[in-house]
Design an enzyme around this catalytic site. Structure first.
Site, mmCIF file in Angstrom:
data_model
loop_
_atom_site.group_PDB
_atom_site.id
_atom_site.type_symbol
_atom_site.label_atom_id
_atom_site.label_comp_id
_atom_site.label_asym_id
_atom_site.label_seq_id
_atom_site.Cartn_x
_atom_site.Cartn_y
_atom_site.Cartn_z
ATOM 1 N N ASP A 95 0.803 -1.226 0.000
ATOM 2 C CA ASP A 95 0.000 0.000 0.000
ATOM 3 C C ASP A 95 0.838 1.279 0.000
ATOM 4 O O ASP A 95 0.301 2.366 -0.039
ATOM 5 C CB ASP A 95 -0.951 0.012 1.198
ATOM 6 C CG ASP A 95 -0.206 0.143 2.521
ATOM 7 O OD1 ASP A 95 1.046 0.138 2.522
ATOM 8 O OD2 ASP A 95 -0.870 0.250 3.553
ATOM 9 N N TYR A 98 10.764 4.462 1.509
ATOM 10 C CA TYR A 98 11.611 3.489 2.199
ATOM 11 C C TYR A 98 13.088 3.613 1.815
ATOM 12 O O TYR A 98 13.951 3.090 2.518
ATOM 13 C CB TYR A 98 11.125 2.064 1.935
ATOM 14 C CG TYR A 98 10.005 1.663 2.871
ATOM 15 C CD1 TYR A 98 10.268 1.055 4.091
ATOM 16 C CD2 TYR A 98 8.674 1.919 2.552
ATOM 17 C CE1 TYR A 98 9.254 0.702 4.962
ATOM 18 C CE2 TYR A 98 7.648 1.572 3.416
ATOM 19 C CZ TYR A 98 7.945 0.964 4.613
ATOM 20 O OH TYR A 98 6.935 0.614 5.486
HETATM 21 P P1 NAD Z 1 -0.973 -8.002 13.711
HETATM 22 O O1 NAD Z 1 0.062 -8.669 14.537
HETATM 23 O O2 NAD Z 1 -1.947 -7.097 14.350
HETATM 24 O O3 NAD Z 1 -1.814 -9.125 12.948
HETATM 25 C C1 NAD Z 1 -1.275 -10.246 12.377
HETATM 26 C C2 NAD Z 1 -2.101 -11.474 12.738
HETATM 27 O O4 NAD Z 1 -1.500 -12.614 12.091
HETATM 28 C C3 NAD Z 1 -2.141 -11.793 14.233
HETATM 29 O O5 NAD Z 1 -3.466 -11.878 14.684
HETATM 30 C C4 NAD Z 1 -1.438 -13.143 14.334
HETATM 31 O O6 NAD Z 1 -1.958 -13.980 15.337
HETATM 32 C C5 NAD Z 1 -1.662 -13.716 12.951
HETATM 33 N N1 NAD Z 1 -0.730 -14.774 12.561
HETATM 34 C C6 NAD Z 1 0.593 -14.837 12.798
HETATM 35 N N2 NAD Z 1 1.107 -15.951 12.265
HETATM 36 C C7 NAD Z 1 0.092 -16.619 11.682
HETATM 37 C C8 NAD Z 1 -0.004 -17.853 10.977
HETATM 38 N N3 NAD Z 1 1.076 -18.601 10.736
HETATM 39 N N4 NAD Z 1 -1.221 -18.251 10.530
HETATM 40 C C9 NAD Z 1 -2.314 -17.492 10.759
HETATM 41 N N5 NAD Z 1 -2.281 -16.317 11.415
HETATM 42 C C10 NAD Z 1 -1.090 -15.878 11.874
HETATM 43 O O7 NAD Z 1 -0.180 -7.234 12.540
HETATM 44 P P2 NAD Z 1 -0.556 -5.946 11.690
HETATM 45 O O8 NAD Z 1 0.289 -4.820 12.115
HETATM 46 O O9 NAD Z 1 -2.016 -5.753 11.664
HETATM 47 O O10 NAD Z 1 -0.031 -6.365 10.263
HETATM 48 C C11 NAD Z 1 -0.444 -7.516 9.586
HETATM 49 C C12 NAD Z 1 0.426 -7.749 8.373
HETATM 50 O O11 NAD Z 1 0.131 -6.823 7.332
HETATM 51 C C13 NAD Z 1 1.909 -7.586 8.639
HETATM 52 O O12 NAD Z 1 2.627 -8.554 7.895
HETATM 53 C C14 NAD Z 1 2.207 -6.219 8.099
HETATM 54 O O13 NAD Z 1 3.566 -6.058 7.814
HETATM 55 C C15 NAD Z 1 1.339 -6.250 6.878
HETATM 56 N N6 NAD Z 1 1.060 -4.980 6.225
HETATM 57 C C16 NAD Z 1 1.393 -4.884 4.917
HETATM 58 C C17 NAD Z 1 1.154 -3.756 4.217
HETATM 59 C C18 NAD Z 1 1.626 -3.691 2.799
HETATM 60 O O14 NAD Z 1 1.777 -2.650 2.280
HETATM 61 N N7 NAD Z 1 1.921 -4.804 2.141
HETATM 62 C C19 NAD Z 1 0.506 -2.687 4.834
HETATM 63 C C20 NAD Z 1 0.153 -2.785 6.176
HETATM 64 C C21 NAD Z 1 0.433 -3.960 6.868
HETATM 65 C C1 G6P Z 2 3.382 0.911 4.985
HETATM 66 C C2 G6P Z 2 4.017 -0.233 4.247
HETATM 67 C C3 G6P Z 2 3.693 -1.521 4.911
HETATM 68 C C4 G6P Z 2 4.122 -1.488 6.358
HETATM 69 C C5 G6P Z 2 3.478 -0.324 7.056
HETATM 70 C C6 G6P Z 2 4.052 -0.178 8.450
HETATM 71 O O1 G6P Z 2 2.008 0.854 4.866
HETATM 72 O O2 G6P Z 2 3.632 -0.308 2.907
HETATM 73 O O3 G6P Z 2 4.341 -2.551 4.214
HETATM 74 O O4 G6P Z 2 3.755 -2.680 7.005
HETATM 75 O O5 G6P Z 2 3.731 0.853 6.358
HETATM 76 O O6 G6P Z 2 3.223 0.619 9.176
HETATM 77 P P1 G6P Z 2 3.221 0.624 10.778
HETATM 78 O O7 G6P Z 2 2.193 1.643 11.058
HETATM 79 O O8 G6P Z 2 2.840 -0.781 11.189
HETATM 80 O O9 G6P Z 2 4.593 0.993 11.186
HETATM 81 MN MN MN Z 3 4.380 -2.277 2.036
#
Ligand code: NAD
Ligand code: G6P
Ligand code: MN
Length: 447
Positions: A172, A270
């Site tokens: 995102d 980044y």
């Molecule tokens: P979070 O810890 O609140 O949620 C993650 C959930 O995954 C938890 O409830 C945990 O229990 C669960 N989990 C962990 N291992 C698991 C497994 N093997 N099987 C099933 N469930 C499992 O984390 P968050 O801050 O809400 O972020 C979630 C993910 O989204 C992270 O990987 C974060 O980096 C990613 N993210 C990506 C983007 C992007 O741009 N690609 C943007 C925002 C967040």
């Molecule tokens: C951006 C990135 C994600 C990352 C997030 C971290 O959205 O694209 O990949 O996980 O920032 O945000 P946070 O609020 O968890 O530091």
């Molecule tokens: Mn990202």
């Protein structure tokens, strides 16, 4: 013609982003109708708090949608069209270690960059592959839209280890920055712009930005970024569209210095970690990192609001809001479900798109997306500076996946040493040994 109704599983149902995604899905039901939503997580208690509130929200706002929350993979992955995956293996407790261990050695501690990102990658690979395998076992026609981080390493792992699986990795950050660009330009939406961009995930550049008539918008954006980075005019005037935390404001401001090094293009935020690592270390508090901030703010807010909704048994006055940028997830799912052929930035095998770059690298580039998946556009040749940076970084990402698959200590040590953020092989080894100790429960054994 009525659109086919979709069945979705959110993997990582307990994520802090889940409520925002549910609200976003609810706002888009006319474009992306849903018959069933399932939550899957391996932490029952964490997921239950989000699920109990979601159940109430759905009952009040879209009672036609069937809802199930489960920790049983068979129940979760059966009869599914899309897996929306955002797991965090090791949760915030491990993110905190990823950030704090490198900082002990004066090295950037960050979720997806440098040693922290490598450590997180070593945990995520197994978790995401497990989800892919469940999907293929129980719903072989489904697609996985993965935004679990570190997306670059996860994408390389699925390319190499599950080459035929229907998984698309997305981020995102570019759409978030594009929303800022649109604000800088005074446009209503980022969708008023057509962009060209290339790089690796969290490591790329915009090379061309046009309006719908083909007019070049880069000069006006550059003029602003040269002075203010990606801080928007509203934020500069104290009237932001939304309240952004200070650490993110710092990042958006820092884009000014990142831009200065390579002003032909516009950078992903980044890149600050790779161009100015010492500044980031100086700016960090090794006792209180971003993981602590997120636990104190987003995690606390989301869970207390979900618990409040569950207690009063209504979501009428719920303070859970749509995550604006999350709508790209619906755009992607729609593109596949209804063959919309939307143009989107995705993480895909290079395969010749960047002509002078490794065809097996996972790159972030514009694709046309239809029911067969993404068709990447050709980006042509890229300049030496960006190519050099990308080759080093893709080397890191590939070495991490090889280290995971082979259980190789040596390759992981090389990966850390190759990272621009790590000053030398000795420090790389010290950090690695600490990370191994901290990740015993999660990493494969390295010999
Ligand atoms: P979070 O810890 O609140 O949620 C993650 C959930 O995954 C938890 O409830 C945990 O229990 C669960 N989990 C962990 N291992 C698991 C497994 N093997 N099987 C099933 N469930 C499992 O984390 P968050 O801050 O809400 O972020 C979630 C993910 O989204 C992270 O990987 C974060 O980096 C990613 N993210 C990506 C983007 C992007 O741009 N690609 C943007 C925002 C967040
Ligand atoms: C951006 C990135 C994600 C990352 C997030 C971290 O959205 O694209 O990949 O996980 O920032 O945000 P946070 O609020 O968890 O530091
Ligand atoms: Mn990202």
């Amino acid at each position: 013609m009525a659109l086919k109704e979709q069945s979705i599983v959110v993997a990582g149902g307990g994520s802090t982003f889940t409520p925002g995604i549910i609200m976003m899905l609810l706002e888009n039901l006319d474009k992306f109708p849903i018959r069933q939503i399932k939550f899957y997580d391996n932490d029952y208690d964490r997921q239950k708090q989000i699920a109990d509130a979601t159940e109430i929200i759905l009952k009040e706002r879209a009672p036609q949608i069937k809802f199930v929350a489960t920790t049983d993979p068979e129940e979760a992955f059966t009869d599914i069209d899309f897996v929306m995956a955002h797991i965090r293996v090791g949760k915030y407790a491990m993110r905190e270690k990823d950030e704090k261990i490198p900082l002990k050695y004066g090295v950037v501690g960050q979720e997806t960059c440098g040693p922290g990102g490598i450590a997180y990658g070593m945990r995520s690979i197994g978790g995401v592959l497990e989800l892919v395998d469940y999907m293929e076992k129980y719903s072989p026609d489904a697609w996985m839209l993965n935004y679990s981080n570190p997306a670059a390493i996860v994408a390389e792992a699925t390319r190499k280890l599950r080459p035929n699986s229907k998984i698309i990795n997305i981020c995102d950050m570019p759409v978030g920055i594009e929303a800022r660009m649109a604000e800088i330009l005074g446009l209503e939406s980022r969708k008023d712009m057509t962009i060209r961009y290339y790089g690796l995930n969290h490591f790329g550049w915009w090379t061309d930005i046009r309006d719908k008539d083909g007019n070049d918008l880069m000069p006006k954006i550059k003029e602003h970024v040269a002075e203010h980075g990606y801080v928007t005019p509203g934020e500069l005037n104290g009237r932001p569209e939304e309240e952004i935390e200070p650490s993110w404001m710092h990042t958006f401001g820092k884009a000014k210095e990142v831009y200065a090094l390579d002003p032909k293009v516009l950078p992903n935020t980044y890149l600050k970690y790779y161009f100015y690592p010492q500044d980031e270390v100086e700016h960090s508090n090794p006792e209180h990192t971003r993981a602590n901030e997120v636990m104190e703010n987003r995690e606390k807010k989301v869970f207390s609001e979900c618990n409040r909704i569950a207690n009063i048994k209504t979501a009428k006055d719920a303070k859970l809001v749509t995550d604006d940028h999350a709508s790209y997830i619906v755009d992607l799912a729609r593109a596949i479900a209804y063959n919309t052929r939307e143009r989107m930035l995705l993480i895909v095998p290079n395969n010749g798109s960047i002509v002078n770059f490794d065809p097996t690298a996972m790159v972030e580039i514009p694709c046309i997306v239809g029911s067969q998946g993404p068709e990447p556009l050709t980006m042509g040749e890229i300049p030496r500076f960006q190519k050099g940076l990308m080759e080093q970084q893709v080397g890191v990402e590939k070495l991490v996946v090889e280290a995971w698959a082979e259980g190789s200590y040596q390759k992981l040590w090389q990966a850390l040493t190759l990272s621009r953020i790590v000053p030398n092989a000795r420090i790389a080894k010290q950090i690695l040994d600490d990370l191994i100790e901290a990740n015993k429960e999660y990493w494969p054994e390295l010999v």
